[in-house]
Design a protein around this motif. Structure first.
Motif, PDB file in Angstrom:
ATOM      1  N   ASP A   1       4.251   2.225   1.774  1.00  0.00           N
ATOM      2  CA  ASP A   1       4.117   2.003   3.317  1.00  0.00           C
ATOM      3  C   ASP A   1       4.782   0.817   3.900  1.00  0.00           C
ATOM      4  O   ASP A   1       4.578  -0.449   3.516  1.00  0.00           O
ATOM      5  CB  ASP A   1       2.709   2.237   3.623  1.00  0.00           C
ATOM      6  CG  ASP A   1       2.130   3.513   3.179  1.00  0.00           C
ATOM      7  OD1 ASP A   1       2.667   4.513   3.114  1.00  0.00           O
ATOM      8  OD2 ASP A   1       0.875   3.621   3.330  1.00  0.00           O
ATOM      9  N   LEU A   2       5.318   0.957   5.021  1.00  0.00           N
ATOM     10  CA  LEU A   2       6.214   0.020   5.707  1.00  0.00           C
ATOM     11  C   LEU A   2       5.097  -0.769   6.553  1.00  0.00           C
ATOM     12  O   LEU A   2       5.730  -0.764   7.914  1.00  0.00           O
ATOM     13  CB  LEU A   2       7.526   0.458   6.270  1.00  0.00           C
ATOM     14  CG  LEU A   2       8.459   1.429   5.411  1.00  0.00           C
ATOM     15  CD1 LEU A   2       9.535   1.883   6.304  1.00  0.00           C
ATOM     16  CD2 LEU A   2       8.908   0.335   4.347  1.00  0.00           C
ATOM     17  N   LYS A   3       4.424  -1.583   6.028  1.00  0.00           N
ATOM     18  CA  LYS A   3       3.588  -2.309   6.763  1.00  0.00           C
ATOM     19  C   LYS A   3       2.909  -3.490   5.861  1.00  0.00           C
ATOM     20  O   LYS A   3       2.970  -3.166   4.844  1.00  0.00           O
ATOM     21  CB  LYS A   3       2.331  -1.417   7.559  1.00  0.00           C
ATOM     22  CG  LYS A   3       1.197  -1.029   6.280  1.00  0.00           C
ATOM     23  CD  LYS A   3       0.391   0.113   7.045  1.00  0.00           C
ATOM     24  CE  LYS A   3      -0.912   0.156   5.945  1.00  0.00           C
ATOM     25  NZ  LYS A   3      -0.456   1.110   4.850  1.00  0.00           N
ATOM     26  N   GLU A   4       2.160  -4.319   6.584  1.00  0.00           N
ATOM     27  CA  GLU A   4       1.314  -5.231   5.947  1.00  0.00           C
ATOM     28  C   GLU A   4       0.029  -5.244   6.625  1.00  0.00           C
ATOM     29  O   GLU A   4      -0.318  -4.761   7.967  1.00  0.00           O
ATOM     30  CB  GLU A   4       1.846  -6.550   5.950  1.00  0.00           C
ATOM     31  CG  GLU A   4       1.978  -7.530   7.452  1.00  0.00           C
ATOM     32  CD  GLU A   4       2.768  -8.601   7.399  1.00  0.00           C
ATOM     33  OE1 GLU A   4       2.766  -9.339   6.246  1.00  0.00           O
ATOM     34  OE2 GLU A   4       3.354  -9.082   8.159  1.00  0.00           O
ATOM     35  N   ALA A   5      -1.092  -5.745   5.823  1.00  0.00           N
ATOM     36  CA  ALA A   5      -2.606  -5.696   6.573  1.00  0.00           C
ATOM     37  C   ALA A   5      -3.262  -6.775   5.958  1.00  0.00           C
ATOM     38  O   ALA A   5      -3.148  -7.367   4.854  1.00  0.00           O
ATOM     39  CB  ALA A   5      -3.047  -4.183   5.887  1.00  0.00           C
ATOM     40  N   PHE A   6      -4.422  -6.980   7.085  1.00  0.00           N
ATOM     41  CA  PHE A   6      -5.374  -7.927   6.713  1.00  0.00           C
ATOM     42  C   PHE A   6      -6.555  -6.981   6.703  1.00  0.00           C
ATOM     43  O   PHE A   6      -6.997  -6.524   8.098  1.00  0.00           O
ATOM     44  CB  PHE A   6      -5.276  -9.167   7.408  1.00  0.00           C
ATOM     45  CG  PHE A   6      -6.370 -10.083   6.954  1.00  0.00           C
ATOM     46  CD1 PHE A   6      -5.995 -10.920   6.116  1.00  0.00           C
ATOM     47  CD2 PHE A   6      -7.500 -10.025   7.332  1.00  0.00           C
ATOM     48  CE1 PHE A   6      -6.905 -12.054   5.657  1.00  0.00           C
ATOM     49  CE2 PHE A   6      -8.416 -10.960   6.877  1.00  0.00           C
ATOM     50  CZ  PHE A   6      -8.112 -11.997   5.821  1.00  0.00           C
ATOM     51  N   ASN A   7      -7.683  -6.803   5.880  1.00  0.00           N
ATOM     52  CA  ASN A   7      -8.616  -6.025   5.647  1.00  0.00           C
ATOM     53  C   ASN A   7      -9.850  -6.970   5.744  1.00  0.00           C
ATOM     54  O   ASN A   7      -9.987  -8.047   4.896  1.00  0.00           O
ATOM     55  CB  ASN A   7      -8.681  -5.192   4.593  1.00  0.00           C
ATOM     56  CG  ASN A   7      -7.355  -4.249   4.680  1.00  0.00           C
ATOM     57  OD1 ASN A   7      -7.128  -3.575   5.499  1.00  0.00           O
ATOM     58  ND2 ASN A   7      -6.652  -4.184   3.418  1.00  0.00           N
ATOM     59  N   THR A   8     -11.228  -6.451   6.408  1.00  0.00           N
ATOM     60  CA  THR A   8     -12.165  -7.110   6.583  1.00  0.00           C
ATOM     61  C   THR A   8     -13.399  -6.237   6.723  1.00  0.00           C
ATOM     62  O   THR A   8     -13.108  -5.215   7.138  1.00  0.00           O
ATOM     63  CB  THR A   8     -12.292  -8.442   7.490  1.00  0.00           C
ATOM     64  OG1 THR A   8     -13.206  -9.168   7.525  1.00  0.00           O
ATOM     65  CG2 THR A   8     -12.141  -7.986   9.123  1.00  0.00           C
ATOM     66  N   LYS A   9     -14.601  -6.657   6.206  1.00  0.00           N
ATOM     67  CA  LYS A   9     -15.764  -5.731   6.323  1.00  0.00           C
ATOM     68  C   LYS A   9     -17.043  -6.807   6.930  1.00  0.00           C
ATOM     69  O   LYS A   9     -16.762  -7.907   6.871  1.00  0.00           O
ATOM     70  CB  LYS A   9     -16.276  -5.157   4.716  1.00  0.00           C
ATOM     71  CG  LYS A   9     -15.352  -3.962   4.463  1.00  0.00           C
ATOM     72  CD  LYS A   9     -15.786  -3.363   3.113  1.00  0.00           C
ATOM     73  CE  LYS A   9     -15.512  -2.096   2.757  1.00  0.00           C
ATOM     74  NZ  LYS A   9     -16.003  -1.204   3.323  1.00  0.00           N
TER      75      LYS A   9
ATOM     76  N   GLU B   1       0.805  -1.195   0.210  1.00  0.00           N
ATOM     77  CA  GLU B   1      -0.193   0.045  -0.027  1.00  0.00           C
ATOM     78  C   GLU B   1       0.922   1.111  -0.039  1.00  0.00           C
ATOM     79  O   GLU B   1       1.898   1.126   0.537  1.00  0.00           O
ATOM     80  CB  GLU B   1      -1.154   0.042   1.281  1.00  0.00           C
ATOM     81  CG  GLU B   1      -1.840  -1.233   1.274  1.00  0.00           C
ATOM     82  CD  GLU B   1      -2.753  -1.228   2.406  1.00  0.00           C
ATOM     83  OE1 GLU B   1      -2.579  -0.307   3.385  1.00  0.00           O
ATOM     84  OE2 GLU B   1      -3.733  -2.074   2.548  1.00  0.00           O
ATOM     85  N   GLN B   2       0.326   2.155  -0.614  1.00  0.00           N
ATOM     86  CA  GLN B   2       1.147   3.269  -0.643  1.00  0.00           C
ATOM     87  C   GLN B   2       0.078   4.688  -0.707  1.00  0.00           C
ATOM     88  O   GLN B   2      -0.658   4.842  -1.560  1.00  0.00           O
ATOM     89  CB  GLN B   2       1.777   3.591  -2.153  1.00  0.00           C
ATOM     90  CG  GLN B   2       2.629   4.711  -2.141  1.00  0.00           C
ATOM     91  CD  GLN B   2       3.752   4.633  -3.480  1.00  0.00           C
ATOM     92  OE1 GLN B   2       3.150   3.730  -4.234  1.00  0.00           O
ATOM     93  NE2 GLN B   2       4.556   5.428  -3.796  1.00  0.00           N
ATOM     94  N   LEU B   3      -0.077   5.311   0.472  1.00  0.00           N
ATOM     95  CA  LEU B   3      -0.903   6.167   0.687  1.00  0.00           C
ATOM     96  C   LEU B   3      -0.761   7.641   0.247  1.00  0.00           C
ATOM     97  O   LEU B   3      -1.459   8.448  -0.010  1.00  0.00           O
ATOM     98  CB  LEU B   3      -1.286   6.400   2.230  1.00  0.00           C
ATOM     99  CG  LEU B   3      -1.969   5.140   2.756  1.00  0.00           C
ATOM    100  CD1 LEU B   3      -2.200   5.146   4.347  1.00  0.00           C
ATOM    101  CD2 LEU B   3      -3.322   4.680   2.161  1.00  0.00           C
TER     102      LEU B   3
END
Length: 136
Positions: free
Chosen positions: A18-26, A9-11
């Motif tokens: 961006d220096l992160k990893e993510a898990f997204n849920t809705k 991701e690059q905001l």
């Protein structure tokens, strides 16, 4: 919805990713989350956390209306009734020393890489949960 890899991701497009990893849920009724590679425990825990945060958020909407002295206590609840803008994101920011040379910025250095670029959250509020012992 699902896993977003490290530096995926690059905001701010003027910086390195961006220096992160993510898990997204809705909410399951609004989007399908890809749980590929996740443990069974995470598959059941993530939706339960979403439900708990949604319950909190509805109470927060009521408290916000009361704090603002609104006669219409449902004012904020109506605006977020379907929760389509609500996302639960599990974010992991590795220690800085492990990522200092992991990425190159457009100018060939890692100097512009930061944990998360400048951005505006797209909802009414952000709720942060930290691991025990987390600083920051």
């Amino acid at each position: 919805m699902g896993y977003s890899p490290f530096a995926g991701e690059q905001l701010n497009n003027r910086r390195a990713p961006d220096l992160k990893e993510a898990f997204n849920t809705k909410r399951p009724s609004l989007a399908t989350t890809d749980f590929s590679g996740c443990t069974d425990a995470f598959r059941t825990t993530a939706p339960r956390l979403f439900d708990a945060v949604e319950h909190f958020f509805k109470r927060y909407c009521l408290a916000t209306a009361v704090a603002h002295g609104l006669d219409d206590r449902e004012f904020f609840l109506r605006a977020f009734r379907t929760m389509e803008l609500c996302t639960v994101r599990f974010l992991h920011y590795p220690p800085c020393h492990s990522v200092s040379t992991a990425l190159d910025s457009p100018d060939g250095s890692a100097a512009s890489a930061i944990r998360v670029g400048e951005h505006t959250d797209f909802g009414m509020n952000t709720v942060l949960f930290l691991d025990s012992g987390a600083r920051g």
